[in-house]
Design a protein around this motif. Sequence first.
Motif, short mmCIF file in Angstrom:
data_model
loop_
_atom_site.label_atom_id
_atom_site.label_comp_id
_atom_site.label_asym_id
_atom_site.label_seq_id
_atom_site.Cartn_x
_atom_site.Cartn_y
_atom_site.Cartn_z
N TYR A 186 -4.01 -4.68 14.06
CA TYR A 186 -3.73 -4.71 12.62
C TYR A 186 -4.48 -5.87 11.98
N HIS A 200 -5.70 -7.45 7.69
CA HIS A 200 -5.43 -7.30 6.25
C HIS A 200 -6.57 -6.56 5.55
N HIS A 201 -6.33 -6.26 4.28
CA HIS A 201 -7.26 -5.41 3.53
C HIS A 201 -8.67 -5.96 3.39
N THR A 259 -8.10 3.02 9.99
CA THR A 259 -7.53 3.41 8.71
C THR A 259 -7.66 2.21 7.78
N GLU A 260 -8.10 2.46 6.54
CA GLU A 260 -8.52 1.34 5.69
C GLU A 260 -7.37 0.43 5.27
N ASN A 261 -6.13 0.91 5.42
CA ASN A 261 -5.01 0.02 5.12
C ASN A 261 -4.69 -0.91 6.29
N GLY A 262 -5.65 -1.09 7.20
CA GLY A 262 -5.56 -2.23 8.10
C GLY A 262 -5.20 -1.98 9.54
N MET A 263 -5.83 -0.98 10.16
CA MET A 263 -5.49 -0.69 11.55
C MET A 263 -6.65 -0.04 12.28
N GLU A 305 0.84 4.22 16.69
CA GLU A 305 -0.22 3.34 17.20
C GLU A 305 -0.49 3.68 18.66
N PHE A 317 0.90 -1.15 0.00
CA PHE A 317 0.00 0.00 0.00
C PHE A 317 0.93 1.19 0.00
N LEU A 336 4.30 1.78 9.05
CA LEU A 336 3.13 2.27 9.78
C LEU A 336 2.64 3.58 9.17
N MET A 337 1.69 3.41 8.23
CA MET A 337 1.18 4.55 7.45
C MET A 337 -0.34 4.63 7.61
N ASN A 338 -0.89 5.80 7.35
CA ASN A 338 -2.34 5.88 7.25
C ASN A 338 -2.74 5.77 5.77
N ALA A 339 -4.03 5.90 5.51
CA ALA A 339 -4.51 5.70 4.14
C ALA A 339 -3.98 6.77 3.19
N ARG A 348 1.14 -5.19 6.35
CA ARG A 348 0.37 -6.42 6.09
C ARG A 348 -0.54 -6.21 4.86
N ASN A 349 -1.30 -5.18 4.88
CA ASN A 349 -2.29 -4.78 3.86
C ASN A 349 -2.79 -5.90 2.94
N LYS A 369 2.90 -4.36 11.24
CA LYS A 369 2.06 -3.17 11.23
C LYS A 369 1.25 -3.06 9.94
N THR A 370 1.14 -1.87 9.36
CA THR A 370 0.27 -1.72 8.18
C THR A 370 0.94 -2.21 6.89
#
Lengths: 218, 218
Positions: free
Chosen positions: B86, B88-89, B50-54, B80, A26, B70-73, A174-175, A171-172
């Motif tokens: 966490y 997955h999508h 956040t839609e990327n999994g968190m 965190e 992502f 560790l990102m946001n969308a 994974r997506n 963490k993210t």
Amino acid sequence: MTSICESTDEAVAGVADGSTVLVGGFGMAGMPTHLIDALIRQGATGLTVVSNNAGNGDTGLAALLAEGRVRKVICSFPRQHDSWVFDGLYRSGKIELEVVPQGTLAERLRAAGAGIGAFYCPTGAGTLLAEGKETREIDGRTHVLEFPIKGDVALIGAHRSDRMGNLVYRKTARNFGPVMATAATTVAVQVSEIVEIGTLDPEAVVTPGIYIDRVVAA
Amino acid sequence: MSAQASLGKAEMAALVARDIPAGAYVNLGIGLPTLVADHLEPGSGVVLHTENGMLNMGPQAHGDDVDPDLMNAGKVAVTELPGAAYFHHADSFAMMRGGHLDVCVLGAFQVSAAGDLANWHTGAADAIPAVGGAMDLAVGAKKVYVMTTMFAKDGSPKVVPECAYPLTAARCVDRIYTDVATLEVTGDGLVVRDLFGITYADLSARLAVKMSDGSASS
């Protein structure tokens, strides 16, 4: 059976021209950059790439696009501040684009990996992205019939793998990894570290090794 | 008549934050809606998705706290909070479509009087379409709040009888927060709840939509 590869080149060996390649990540989080670099060296062309984005900057997926190896991109969000490689190819008519809502993209991949023939989904009903698709009213709401996206190859990134291909993520990053791992004929994973069998807590394994064909530490 | 001036971005964000119930699970869209996070009461128990999994995403990361995994969308580095999770999508969007998110706050190009939302594509011939998770959020969250300026740079209203831009989802918006008014979308048309620096008569004259005055200042 999962094989542990000595190199990223070994991990992407045999990818045929015209393959559908699922690429995790992502943005750059979870992006299997080393496997993509290996795919560039490997030379397969005429590819259809399925990924959330259409490349960032000049590395990873963007580098594969820049090499002219990709015929079509299926993604949810191609346009970003650093997607200049894709933008140029798209505007000059050199690449085909299929935009899919992000959740529908994930679910179409999930369906492919889970043996689901198709599914009805409310997302996108009444919009441009549902044009030409079969719809059905369910509980008073319009749903759109969506079909699986199956890959010939998946390239994903994970944090650790054991020698059986059991994966944990970070963490993210994974997506899309766990979903794409289920949805392709051949699945190659790049990890930061390969550990001995018995090292990973079985309760913490996110992707079981049954889905994984090739692992490389990179 | 309202004596107040129109609202700045931070004031708009504070207004939205005030209306988010304690303990709610909330997704804040990219852009203006992101500012809402700064105005949530400490201890409110609001959990950001956040839609990327968190879930239980924390504020933006700076300096040594920046972690590329560790990102946001919006692909901004975040942190965190204790109790974060966490996933997955496919899970992240199942959570959305399945109606588990209480509120999402989205930006808009246009909102119709019936609550149709257009926020992903201008429809311009040379635009590269990119939808991301907008359609999934609009369809899935229990309450959809829109946060936007009322008028575009050319002075045209963004609240319109029918959206001219391609739709994100039909009949999905519950509330519209703007710099000059907040509006509820109801079965009987729009109800103006608050006015900032404009009278109901002036607003009504500038918006060619059926609406009624529910503001205390009328």
